[in-house]
Design a protein around this motif. Structure first.
Motif, short mmCIF file in Angstrom:
data_model
loop_
_atom_site.label_atom_id
_atom_site.label_comp_id
_atom_site.label_asym_id
_atom_site.label_seq_id
_atom_site.Cartn_x
_atom_site.Cartn_y
_atom_site.Cartn_z
N LYS A 1 0.82 -1.22 0.00
CA LYS A 1 0.00 0.00 0.00
C LYS A 1 0.85 1.27 0.00
N GLU A 2 2.09 1.17 0.50
CA GLU A 2 2.98 2.32 0.59
C GLU A 2 3.72 2.60 -0.71
N ILE A 3 3.62 1.70 -1.69
CA ILE A 3 4.40 1.82 -2.93
C ILE A 3 3.50 2.32 -4.06
N PRO A 4 3.72 3.53 -4.54
CA PRO A 4 2.92 4.03 -5.66
C PRO A 4 3.17 3.18 -6.91
N GLY A 5 2.11 2.84 -7.62
CA GLY A 5 2.24 2.10 -8.86
C GLY A 5 2.13 0.59 -8.71
N GLU B 1 8.41 5.35 -12.95
CA GLU B 1 9.34 6.08 -13.81
C GLU B 1 10.29 5.12 -14.52
N ASP B 2 10.41 5.28 -15.82
CA ASP B 2 11.32 4.49 -16.66
C ASP B 2 11.06 2.99 -16.62
N ILE B 3 9.81 2.59 -16.42
CA ILE B 3 9.43 1.17 -16.44
C ILE B 3 8.44 0.98 -17.57
N ASP B 4 8.77 0.07 -18.49
CA ASP B 4 7.90 -0.18 -19.65
C ASP B 4 6.85 -1.24 -19.38
N ASP B 5 7.23 -2.29 -18.67
CA ASP B 5 6.32 -3.41 -18.41
C ASP B 5 6.89 -4.28 -17.30
N ASP B 6 6.25 -5.41 -17.04
CA ASP B 6 6.67 -6.28 -15.94
C ASP B 6 8.07 -6.87 -16.16
N PHE C 1 10.51 -4.12 -15.35
CA PHE C 1 10.52 -3.95 -13.90
C PHE C 1 11.42 -5.00 -13.25
N CYS C 2 11.25 -6.26 -13.63
CA CYS C 2 12.04 -7.35 -13.02
C CYS C 2 13.52 -7.24 -13.36
N VAL C 3 13.84 -6.85 -14.58
CA VAL C 3 15.24 -6.68 -14.98
C VAL C 3 15.88 -5.57 -14.16
N LYS C 4 15.21 -4.44 -14.03
CA LYS C 4 15.76 -3.31 -13.28
C LYS C 4 15.82 -3.62 -11.78
#
Length: 130
Positions: A58-62, A85-90, A93-96
Motif C-alpha cells: 500500500k505504501e508503494i505508488p504504482g 518512472e522508466d518502467i515499460d512493463d513487468d 521492472f524485473c530486470v531493473k
C-alpha cells in the motif's frame, strides 16, 4: 528478451517436488502424527506475513494488491507502469529490480498476466520488512 522469458517458462514446467519433500509429505499430512501446534504456528506466521506484505505494498505508488490471498504462499500484485518512472512493463521492472536491488522477480507475463508480479510471503517477517 524473449529468450529469457522462454527460459524461465521452461523452468515452470517442473511439477515434481524434490525427493526429501516427497518422503516427508505423508508424515506431515498425517494429522494424527502432526502436532496441532505446528499447524497453528504456521498458519499464524502466514497471516502475519501477508499482513506485512499487503501493508508495505500500500505504501508503494504504482503497485497494488487487489486481492489479499487466504490460502496461498504468494500474492499477485498489479503494476501500474504509468506511475512507475522508466518502467515499460513487468519484464522491464524485473530486470531493473535485479540490477538495482539484487532482487529476482518473476514477470507475470510468464504466466499470461502482463504487468503483474507474484510475490511470495512465505518467509521470515523481518525479510518482508526490508
Amino acid at each position: 528478451m524473449l529468450a529469457i522469458v522462454e527460459s524461465i517458462n521452461s523452468c515452470l514446467k517442473i511439477s515434481n517436488p524434490v525427493t526429501f519433500i516427497q518422503g516427508a509429505l505423508p508424515k506431515i499430512l498425517d494429522l494424527e502424527k502432526t502436532c496441532d501446534e505446528m499447524f497453528w504456528r504456521s498458519t499464524n506466521l502466514l497471516r502475519e506475513t501477508i499482513e506485512i506484505l499487503c501493508d508495505k505494498i500500500k505504501e508503494i505508488p504504482g503497485i497494488t494488491c487487489p486481492i489479499k490471498p487466504e490460502a496461498s504462499l504468494f500474492v499477485m500484485v498489479k503494476l501500474d507502469v504509468s506511475l512507475l518512472e522508466d518502467i515499460d512493463d513487468d519484464i522491464d521492472f524485473c530486470v531493473k529490480l535485479a540490477k538495482e536491488e539484487s532482487v529476482i522477480g518473476l514477470p507475470g507475463c510468464i504466466v499470461g498476466l502482463k504487468n503483474w508480479l507474484p510475490i511470495s510471503f512465505a518467509t521470515d517477517p523481518k525479510y518482508l520488512e526490508d
